[in-house]
Design an enzyme around this catalytic site. Structure first.
Site, mmCIF file in Angstrom:
data_model
loop_
_atom_site.group_PDB
_atom_site.id
_atom_site.type_symbol
_atom_site.label_atom_id
_atom_site.label_comp_id
_atom_site.label_asym_id
_atom_site.label_seq_id
_atom_site.Cartn_x
_atom_site.Cartn_y
_atom_site.Cartn_z
ATOM 1 N N SER A 168 0.834 -1.145 -0.028
ATOM 2 C CA SER A 168 -0.145 -0.108 0.168
ATOM 3 C C SER A 168 0.670 1.385 0.173
ATOM 4 C CB SER A 168 -0.900 -0.176 1.094
ATOM 5 O OG SER A 168 -2.088 0.860 1.043
ATOM 6 N N HIS A 214 -7.563 -5.863 0.905
ATOM 7 C CA HIS A 214 -6.483 -5.089 0.984
ATOM 8 C C HIS A 214 -5.500 -5.673 1.667
ATOM 9 C CE1 HIS A 214 -4.363 -1.583 0.119
ATOM 10 N NE2 HIS A 214 -4.248 -1.206 1.496
#
Length: 247
Positions: free
Chosen positions: A80, A215
């Site tokens: 990320s 995620h």
């Protein structure tokens, strides 16, 4: 030929996290890989330091602080926000004509050229940030249950959102002369094309591995993910061949 030193894999954390997210990986990677969790200012062992909230300033600081590790054989990994930082560090090393990583490994992040500039325009109040943590998953319930841990996490996430917001994509004509390996979750809200666009960052090999999960697929399917990660890293034999070629 003498035994090679392990490949140092510098691991950069996601927004709101510290280097501790990578500590457990040391038990599961091959012996020829040395996990180097990179602690950013304002968290973990560096809690007493001020956050660095500007992307370019943070990249420059990482390059300075990790200079010794990045003199040997190394690769960069980030998840990320960490993927953006790993890419920024690689580009900065390239601009400074310093040794480059053997590979850049990026996870759970759109390519720099495909990032949504409005992604981090939302509220930075505690309620909005807490809702974001809930949506993304990956935050242990004991964090939500602890006022102290939530305060630390929310303050860190708030600072890291500013880091991400200050990232400006600059089109660079020269692709990176090294492999780029991307990893993504099928249920994450990052578009497949935005992940595939990492291929444009390299003039070398590119791979994109997909996993079930959102995620934080790398936690949901840690064993499979770390196996894929190890497959994408240059083996000792491959590194020896590269060194012989460069020599």
């Amino acid at each position: 030929m003498s035994a090679q030193a392990p490949l140092a894999l510098l691991c950069l954390p996601c927004a709101g996290a510290s280097a501790s997210m990578y500590l457990r990986w040391r038990r599961f990677v091959p012996p020829w890989v040395r996990i180097v969790p990179v602690e950013l200012p304002g968290r973990g062992a560096r809690m007493g330091e001020a956050f660095v909230e500007d992307f370019d300033a943070l990249v420059a600081q990482i390059c300075t602080e990790q200079a010794d590790v990045m003199r040997g054989d190394f690769a960069l990994f980030g998840h990320s926000m960490g993927a953006l930082l790993a890419h920024g560090v690689t580009r900065r090393l390239q601009s400074l004509h310093r040794p480059l990583p053997r590979a850049l490994l990026v996870s759970g992040s759109a390519a720099p050229s495909r990032r949504d500039p409005e992604r981090f325009d939302g509220g930075e109040d505690d309620a909005s940030l807490t809702a974001e943590l809930r949506k993304q998953g990956g935050t242990p319930e004991e964090v939500f249950a602890s006022e102290e841990l939530m305060r630390i996490t929310l303050d860190t996430l708030r600072a890291d959102r500013r880091v991400c917001r200050s990232h400006v994509h600059v089109a660079v004509e020269a692709p990176l002369p090294l492999p780029v390996h991307a990893f993504a979750g099928r249920q994450d809200d990052i578009e497949a094309l935005a992940m595939a666009a990492w291929s444009k960052e390299t003039g070398g090999a590119f791979t994109l591995d997909w996993f079930e999960g959102g995620h934080f697929f790398l936690r949901q399917h840690e064993t499979a993910f770390l196996a894929a990660l190890a497959r994408r890293l240059p083996t000792p034999l491959h590194r020896a061949q590269l060194q012989a070629h460069q020599g």
